[in-house]
Design a protein around this motif. Sequence first.
Motif, PDB file in Angstrom:
ATOM      1  N   THR A  93       0.730  -1.104   0.019  1.00  0.00           N
ATOM      2  CA  THR A  93       0.008  -0.038   0.017  1.00  0.00           C
ATOM      3  C   THR A  93       0.784   1.450  -0.013  1.00  0.00           C
ATOM      4  O   THR A  93       0.667   2.256  -0.604  1.00  0.00           O
ATOM      5  CB  THR A  93      -0.839   0.039   1.094  1.00  0.00           C
ATOM      6  N   ARG A  94       1.811   1.185   0.875  1.00  0.00           N
ATOM      7  CA  ARG A  94       2.764   2.353   0.966  1.00  0.00           C
ATOM      8  C   ARG A  94       3.546   2.519  -0.546  1.00  0.00           C
ATOM      9  O   ARG A  94       3.898   3.609  -0.865  1.00  0.00           O
ATOM     10  CB  ARG A  94       3.831   1.984   2.062  1.00  0.00           C
ATOM     11  N   ARG A 150       5.014   5.014  -6.177  1.00  0.00           N
ATOM     12  CA  ARG A 150       4.304   5.132  -7.325  1.00  0.00           C
ATOM     13  C   ARG A 150       5.362   4.269  -8.262  1.00  0.00           C
ATOM     14  O   ARG A 150       5.325   4.544  -9.515  1.00  0.00           O
ATOM     15  CB  ARG A 150       4.252   6.311  -7.945  1.00  0.00           C
ATOM     16  N   ARG A 206       2.460   2.059  -3.307  1.00  0.00           N
ATOM     17  CA  ARG A 206       1.563   2.268  -4.365  1.00  0.00           C
ATOM     18  C   ARG A 206       1.420   3.847  -4.373  1.00  0.00           C
ATOM     19  O   ARG A 206       1.608   4.722  -5.160  1.00  0.00           O
ATOM     20  CB  ARG A 206       0.414   1.512  -4.373  1.00  0.00           C
ATOM     21  N   SER A 207       1.350   4.285  -3.029  1.00  0.00           N
ATOM     22  CA  SER A 207       0.835   5.523  -2.558  1.00  0.00           C
ATOM     23  C   SER A 207       1.952   6.471  -2.466  1.00  0.00           C
ATOM     24  O   SER A 207       2.004   7.735  -3.027  1.00  0.00           O
ATOM     25  CB  SER A 207       0.131   5.720  -1.567  1.00  0.00           C
ATOM     26  N   GLU A 208       3.253   6.083  -2.190  1.00  0.00           N
ATOM     27  CA  GLU A 208       4.288   6.843  -1.905  1.00  0.00           C
ATOM     28  C   GLU A 208       5.532   7.001  -2.915  1.00  0.00           C
ATOM     29  O   GLU A 208       6.020   7.746  -3.229  1.00  0.00           O
ATOM     30  CB  GLU A 208       5.173   6.519  -0.621  1.00  0.00           C
TER      31      GLU A 208
END
Length: 217
Positions: free
Chosen positions: A154-155, A161, A157-159
């Motif tokens: 999750t991190r 990329r 993907r969000s941080e």
Amino acid sequence: MPEAVGKTLRGLYAITPEGLASSTLLAQVGAALEGGAGFVQYRDKSQDAARRADTARALLSLCKEFGARLLINDDLALALAVNADGVHLGATDGDLQAARQALGADALLGASCYADFDRARAAVLAGVDYVAFGAVYPSATKPQAELAPWSLFTRCRSELRVPACAIGGITVNRARPLLAAGADLLAVIGDLFEAPDVAARAAAYQQLFEEEHREFS
């Protein structure tokens, strides 16, 4: 079909088992590709350089037939020698930035980041195309491996990329939650190549990716 065009990195990532005769290995990888694997990583720690090169070239030819990509595990020199699609490096397998320069912009470069998000951040800065976290489950291949929390995906993907690859103890019955957590690639050895029908098992993984895509599109 697997998403293996350009640098779209998503799908089943078949990691070759060691200790098989080349003919057996090629037959099994062919079945995995037939079932939908979009990426193959050739892993062979033996010292027979000539055999490894011959096998890598044969695997590359096979991957091209299916529009898939071949990466070499931990051996930049071999990847360059056979003109493979890329290389995957562990923590002690060479400098990532130097590997990126040697490979050029078009080849794929992946890095093992274990359970370490800071390592993943540094790998992205060095120019990798994807990072791998694991083991996500207890793994027979690396039983001493530290388990990686799924929050890393999750991190990532969000941080960061960049695509994230999950590895370690994955089975088709355990795969869906990893996709939901944000894994883009599922690296599988035993559950794929020890299956009674390798092509069918690969297809089952590919179906999970297709279902997950429909759910979130």
